[in-house]
Design a protein around this motif. Structure first.
Motif: not given
Lengths: 109, 154
Positions: A53-54, A47-50, B66-70, B97, A43-44
């Motif tokens: 982890y959430t 991109g986007g939501e993990l 929320v957990v979000i990554s670039v 976001r 995902k790194n």
């Protein structure tokens, strides 16, 4: 005993604080497991939501809240007001979640 | 030859990050706008005390996280930007976001509880260190507040 009321405001509408029992807190330290870590690595790139982890963090936060509630119950409170959350990463791949608040006895006004 | 392969992998990651990241961001923004319209009737405020018309409501803690990554492309472009300084747009949209998503999840929880307002909203942002320690890995945003729901509804 009924469920404990949780809130992050100091004055609950329609209720009055009859007894102030002091600070209660609950914390938990969680680490991510390898499978989720690999997914997060992918995902790194995209991109986007993990999602993993959430979920992990919200479970951890629930756990911390439950521990705080247990402590409040043990000292005879029926509500925890002014609840705060705090998160800190203590090592790579592990984070600590802390929930704290003021245990009180509320009565109907 | 080896350097060429490494360059190729780098370019591939950059390309993948650019296309998928851009698509994911556009889709996410669309869903945020749609849900914000849907949840507009739940008033969110940072007041510490309940407004006078809510004095006969039930209070309850609600939260959303929320957990979000670039993506890879944005991470590289932010790295380049860090050399000269200035606004890092790619991280701004990431945080925007994440905050709005956390807020929406909190509102959804409040709606499920039958609430019509949330007061004393607080945000909490933390960095999650990934398996590698280079750059910004991913961030977690938590939004929490007190939902006020009318007594007769429950």
């Amino acid at each position: 005993m009924t469920t404990i009321l949780l809130s992050n405001i100091e004055i609950i509408p329609g209720k009055r604080v009859s007894q102030h029992l002091g600070l209660v807190l609950g914390s938990t330290v969680r680490a991510k497991h390898a499978g989720k870590d690999i997914m997060a690595g992918l995902k790194n790139i995209f991109g986007g939501e993990l999602g993993g982890y959430t979920e992990l963090l919200s479970e951890a936060r629930q756990e911390a809240t439950d521990r705080m509630t247990e402590q409040a119950k043990a000292i005879g409170a029926n509500a925890v007001i002014n609840v705060r959350y705090s998160t800190s990463s203590i090592a790579a791949g592990a984070s600590e979640i802390l929930a704290y608040g003021t245990a009180v006895v509320l009565e109907e006004k | 030859m080896e350097a060429l392969i490494q360059l190729g992998i780098f370019a591939l990651l950059l390309g993948l990050g650019f296309f998928f990241g851009r698509r994911a961001e556009a889709k996410h923004y669309q869903s945020i706008f749609a849900r914000e319209d849907e949840l507009r009737q739940i008033v969110v405020s940072t007041d510490r005390f309940p407004p006078i018309e809510f004095t006969n409501h039930n209070a309850q803690l609600v939260s959303g996280n929320v957990v979000i990554s670039v993506d890879y492309f944005k991470r590289v472009s932010a790295g380049l930007r860090a050399l000269v300084g200035g606004r890092i747009r790619s991280y701004e949209t990431l945080l925007d976001r994440a905050r709005r998503e956390a807020l929406l999840r909190m509102q959804e929880q409040a709606r499920a509880a039958g609430a019509d307002a949330i007061i004393n909203t607080k945000f909490e942002t933390s960095r999650i260190s990934g398996n590698s320690n280079k750059g910004v890995a991913s961030i977690e945003v938590l939004a929490y507040g007190t939902a006020l729901s009318p007594k007769n509804k429950r």
